[in-house]
Write an enzyme that holds these catalytic residues in place. Sequence first.
Site, PDB file in Angstrom:
ATOM      1  N   LYS A 185       0.819  -1.213   0.000  1.00 43.64           N
ATOM      2  CA  LYS A 185       0.000   0.000   0.000  1.00 43.64           C
ATOM      3  C   LYS A 185       0.854   1.265   0.000  1.00 43.64           C
ATOM      4  CE  LYS A 185      -2.016   0.840   3.831  1.00 43.64           C
ATOM      5  NZ  LYS A 185      -2.899   0.833   5.016  1.00 43.64           N
TER       6      LYS A 185
ATOM      7  N   ARG B  15     -11.503   3.111   9.453  1.00 44.61           N
ATOM      8  CA  ARG B  15     -11.341   1.722   9.873  1.00 44.61           C
ATOM      9  C   ARG B  15     -12.668   1.076  10.273  1.00 44.61           C
ATOM     10  NH1 ARG B  15      -6.008   0.275  10.732  1.00 44.61           N
ATOM     11  NH2 ARG B  15      -4.502   1.981  10.896  1.00 44.61           N
TER      12      ARG B  15
ATOM     13  N   ARG C 270      10.532  -8.789   5.886  1.00 44.34           N
ATOM     14  CA  ARG C 270      10.747  -7.398   6.310  1.00 44.34           C
ATOM     15  C   ARG C 270      11.278  -7.346   7.735  1.00 44.34           C
ATOM     16  NH1 ARG C 270       5.712  -3.289   6.432  1.00 44.34           N
ATOM     17  NH2 ARG C 270       5.363  -4.291   8.470  1.00 44.34           N
TER      18      ARG C 270
ATOM     19  N   ARG D 220      12.433  -5.286  12.992  1.00 41.86           N
ATOM     20  CA  ARG D 220      11.227  -4.869  13.701  1.00 41.86           C
ATOM     21  C   ARG D 220      10.689  -6.008  14.550  1.00 41.86           C
ATOM     22  NH1 ARG D 220       7.085  -1.481   9.958  1.00 41.86           N
ATOM     23  NH2 ARG D 220       5.746  -2.275  11.627  1.00 41.86           N
TER      24      ARG D 220
ATOM     25  N   ARG E 128      -2.334  -9.401  13.632  1.00 40.66           N
ATOM     26  CA  ARG E 128      -2.593  -8.154  12.893  1.00 40.66           C
ATOM     27  C   ARG E 128      -3.480  -8.401  11.677  1.00 40.66           C
ATOM     28  NH1 ARG E 128       3.317  -6.181  11.794  1.00 40.66           N
ATOM     29  NH2 ARG E 128       2.285  -4.546  10.594  1.00 40.66           N
TER      30      ARG E 128
END
Length: 390
Positions: free
Chosen positions: A214, A290, A329, A335, A346
């Site tokens: 995105k 959302r 990633r 992360r 998530r």
Amino acid sequence: MAEFSRIFVILQKILSFCAMSSIKINGKRFRVSISEAEIKRRVKELAGQISKDLEGKNPLFLGVLNGSFIFAADLMREMTIPCEISFVKLASYQGTTSTGKVTEVIGINEDLTGRTVVIVEDIVESGATMQRMIEQLGTRNPESVRICTLFFKPDKLKENLNLDYVAFRIPDDFILGYGLDYDQAGRGLRDVYTIIEDKNMKNIVIFGAPGSGKGTQSDKMIEKYGLNHISTGDVLRAEIKNGTELGKTAKGYIDNGQLIPDDLMVSILASVYDSFGREHKGVIFDGFPRTIPQAEALKQMLDERGDKVAAMIELDVPEEELMKRLILRGQQSGRADDNEETIKKRLVVYHSQTQPLIEWYKKEGIHYHINGLGELDRIFADICGVIDNI
């Protein structure tokens, strides 16, 4: 917390007041262009100028109905010399455009011989109305005929007219309020409003699960189409960092472990949206809405500005591919939240939140599904196909 609640209530009142600057009449959206205070100031100035020029003349004012009745009344109250007023009737407007045909002038019953006559008009455009009136008045042998108009559109003038008193010179936009109407509606508005034309603004809501690409596709849209970008996370951090009133209120909720109310979030987004000015090409909304109430609030916020969401673009990537991308990633960035367990949670949250919204936007008729699996350029080409056909 009481202090934050108080600030929030104040902000709601301010935003409610600002929303009144745009209204909808007969299906069209209008915004305030000239305030009541500015109109009254100019009317008083015109009355002072006319009183000085026509002292000792006892002029006869002829108000042109229907549009000029409020202007004529206010002008009379500000005059400082003896004068008389009467009204005439004619028409050349239908909807938001002039028909170009002027009917016979009705209502001139006074003896105008040797008198100074002042035509009081709400708006002069082509000048056909004024030309017709002057021709008819000339047969009554007045000493002189002067024209006083509240508004004048110089770009529309076709007749060779001398306008003696003009309150406002304005562009060729349709206006209403302070006596002017749109199919008989809006005459009683105290301010003057300008129609908000459809600018074909490309406001985009982009949906995509974490790892769907995105952000990459948003950057490409921004570069190609000159769109602005609003990310709720970035906006919140900026408002808090800059110490704005909205940021302070938002921080109060965050510090107390509470969700930021939808009204406050929309207010923050509205503040950023308005900062782009009226001529921007569109905005990509990223991370908002959302929920369905948020989508409805965003729709209302844009509608108050004469704008709308043009498309909701959904980047759809299979979950197994999302897992691969996010784990990679995490390995590359270090992360902590890009681990398999957290990623699964998530994604569950994302799908539970977005599915009702996808259905809502489908009902709105602006949902566009994009296959987010494959080459970046192919995906972007599909997105461009949507945007180019909005």
